[in-house]
Design a protein around this motif. Sequence first.
Motif, mmCIF file in Angstrom:
data_model
loop_
_atom_site.group_PDB
_atom_site.id
_atom_site.type_symbol
_atom_site.label_atom_id
_atom_site.label_comp_id
_atom_site.label_asym_id
_atom_site.label_seq_id
_atom_site.Cartn_x
_atom_site.Cartn_y
_atom_site.Cartn_z
ATOM 1 N N THR A 162 0.830 -1.208 0.000
ATOM 2 C CA THR A 162 0.000 0.000 0.000
ATOM 3 C C THR A 162 0.865 1.257 0.000
ATOM 4 N N ALA A 163 1.905 1.263 0.832
ATOM 5 C CA ALA A 163 2.773 2.440 0.919
ATOM 6 C C ALA A 163 3.501 2.694 -0.393
ATOM 7 N N ALA A 164 3.985 1.626 -1.032
ATOM 8 C CA ALA A 164 4.730 1.782 -2.281
ATOM 9 C C ALA A 164 3.825 2.272 -3.406
ATOM 10 N N LEU A 165 2.615 1.731 -3.482
ATOM 11 C CA LEU A 165 1.679 2.178 -4.510
ATOM 12 C C LEU A 165 1.304 3.642 -4.296
ATOM 13 N N SER A 166 1.037 4.001 -3.046
ATOM 14 C CA SER A 166 0.679 5.391 -2.747
ATOM 15 C C SER A 166 1.822 6.340 -3.066
ATOM 16 N N ALA A 167 3.045 5.911 -2.749
ATOM 17 C CA ALA A 167 4.212 6.759 -3.034
ATOM 18 C C ALA A 167 4.386 6.968 -4.538
ATOM 19 N N GLY A 168 3.931 6.009 -5.332
ATOM 20 C CA GLY A 168 4.022 6.142 -6.778
ATOM 21 C C GLY A 168 2.811 6.801 -7.397
ATOM 22 N N ASP A 169 1.965 7.409 -6.535
ATOM 23 C CA ASP A 169 0.757 8.100 -7.001
ATOM 24 C C ASP A 169 -0.177 7.182 -7.781
ATOM 25 N N ARG A 193 9.535 -6.446 2.815
ATOM 26 C CA ARG A 193 9.629 -5.306 1.903
ATOM 27 C C ARG A 193 10.014 -5.760 0.494
ATOM 28 N N ASP A 194 10.764 -6.854 0.389
ATOM 29 C CA ASP A 194 11.119 -7.387 -0.926
ATOM 30 C C ASP A 194 9.919 -8.075 -1.587
ATOM 31 N N ILE A 195 9.105 -8.758 -0.779
ATOM 32 C CA ILE A 195 7.873 -9.334 -1.333
ATOM 33 C C ILE A 195 6.993 -8.215 -1.877
ATOM 34 N N ALA A 196 6.871 -7.143 -1.105
ATOM 35 C CA ALA A 196 6.036 -6.015 -1.519
ATOM 36 C C ALA A 196 6.553 -5.385 -2.809
ATOM 37 N N ALA A 197 7.881 -5.287 -2.945
ATOM 38 C CA ALA A 197 8.455 -4.693 -4.155
ATOM 39 C C ALA A 197 8.102 -5.518 -5.391
ATOM 40 N N VAL A 198 8.150 -6.843 -5.256
ATOM 41 C CA VAL A 198 7.762 -7.710 -6.365
ATOM 42 C C VAL A 198 6.263 -7.578 -6.633
ATOM 43 N N ALA A 199 5.468 -7.524 -5.566
ATOM 44 C CA ALA A 199 4.021 -7.402 -5.733
ATOM 45 C C ALA A 199 3.656 -6.144 -6.504
ATOM 46 N N VAL A 200 4.304 -5.028 -6.191
ATOM 47 C CA VAL A 200 4.014 -3.776 -6.880
ATOM 48 C C VAL A 200 4.317 -3.903 -8.371
ATOM 49 N N ARG A 201 5.446 -4.545 -8.707
ATOM 50 C CA ARG A 201 5.780 -4.745 -10.123
ATOM 51 C C ARG A 201 4.712 -5.600 -10.820
ATOM 52 N N THR A 202 4.287 -6.673 -10.178
ATOM 53 C CA THR A 202 3.322 -7.568 -10.831
ATOM 54 C C THR A 202 1.937 -6.946 -10.913
ATOM 55 N N LEU A 203 1.632 -6.014 -10.017
ATOM 56 C CA LEU A 203 0.348 -5.318 -10.058
ATOM 57 C C LEU A 203 0.305 -4.226 -11.122
ATOM 58 N N VAL A 224 17.157 -21.127 -2.514
ATOM 59 C CA VAL A 224 17.546 -19.718 -2.689
ATOM 60 C C VAL A 224 17.385 -19.385 -4.170
ATOM 61 N N THR A 225 16.635 -18.320 -4.465
ATOM 62 C CA THR A 225 16.428 -17.892 -5.851
ATOM 63 C C THR A 225 16.884 -16.440 -6.013
ATOM 64 N N THR A 226 16.963 -16.005 -7.254
ATOM 65 C CA THR A 226 17.304 -14.609 -7.562
ATOM 66 C C THR A 226 16.083 -13.857 -8.080
ATOM 67 N N THR A 227 14.898 -14.371 -7.826
ATOM 68 C CA THR A 227 13.686 -13.811 -8.415
ATOM 69 C C THR A 227 13.454 -12.361 -8.013
ATOM 70 N N VAL A 228 13.718 -12.015 -6.770
ATOM 71 C CA VAL A 228 13.526 -10.625 -6.335
ATOM 72 C C VAL A 228 14.361 -9.686 -7.196
ATOM 73 N N ALA A 229 15.631 -10.012 -7.365
ATOM 74 C CA ALA A 229 16.512 -9.181 -8.188
ATOM 75 C C ALA A 229 16.107 -9.215 -9.655
ATOM 76 N N ASP A 230 15.683 -10.375 -10.138
ATOM 77 C CA ASP A 230 15.300 -10.498 -11.537
ATOM 78 C C ASP A 230 14.126 -9.582 -11.878
ATOM 79 N N ILE A 231 13.188 -9.430 -10.957
ATOM 80 C CA ILE A 231 11.979 -8.653 -11.227
ATOM 81 C C ILE A 231 12.150 -7.180 -10.876
ATOM 82 N N THR A 232 12.837 -6.898 -9.774
ATOM 83 C CA THR A 232 12.927 -5.509 -9.301
ATOM 84 C C THR A 232 14.234 -4.829 -9.659
ATOM 85 N N ALA A 233 15.232 -5.594 -10.103
ATOM 86 C CA ALA A 233 16.580 -5.085 -10.397
ATOM 87 C C ALA A 233 17.315 -4.657 -9.132
#
Length: 256
Positions: free
Chosen positions: A16-23, A143-153, A229-238
Amino acid sequence: MILVTGATGKVGRHVTAALSAGDIPVRAVSRSAGRSILPGVAAFLVWPFTSIEAADNIAPRVVALLARHVRRIVLLSAQAAANAPDSFWARVERLVEASDAQWTILRPTGFASNTLMWADQIRAGDVVRWPYGEARRSLIDERDIAAVAVRTLTEHDHGGQHYELTGPASLTQVEQLDAIGAALGRNLRWAEQPRDEAAHDLAEMFGDPAFANSAVDTWAGFVSTPEPVTTTVADITAVPARPFAAWATDYATAFR
């Protein structure tokens, strides 16, 4: 408009915070706040119940309602769903996959904040009594889960995907405790707790003996077969996933 369920929870509040921060227009829903659903583009779904009964009897109506209102559903599931087709996680996943909405499934490993279950013991002394100290987990910062969620949303390239999200390394529970001790400037010690005693304590904590037994058995399995252990967080969010030691430093006050 993006709907975020569980908007005051461990992951939802960061989404919610990340989406709001991105207007980005967002509608926040939780069990302690409003319950209305508005037409929109996407929904972040957090399933809050651990019982099979709820997954079979309540989830179908919830998913069907969401699918009528939004074009995309991002479900917060769990890594365990991949190998447990009868679990509540997997049952809700199948409902989302069968819906009319475009979907993405997030399967994180254990949350870093799960170690807050040790907080009372750490505040009371230098010994944590818990089972399976040698269980290796790749705990992930919420916070990393949320970052991926924002990208997928908000992006269009994630439909029909199952994303396994982990921290950057696998640590034993003893090593996790050491990291918390380092963040606090204290020498914390591990005391191995018998399995049945741990299951009893967790059942009282969560009010669900079946879930408690499943959790303890899962930890036992991580002794011989560590969480992946995966690199998915980095793969999606850089951006690389945060190490557990960084989480422990950021949340050290919760253990004081």
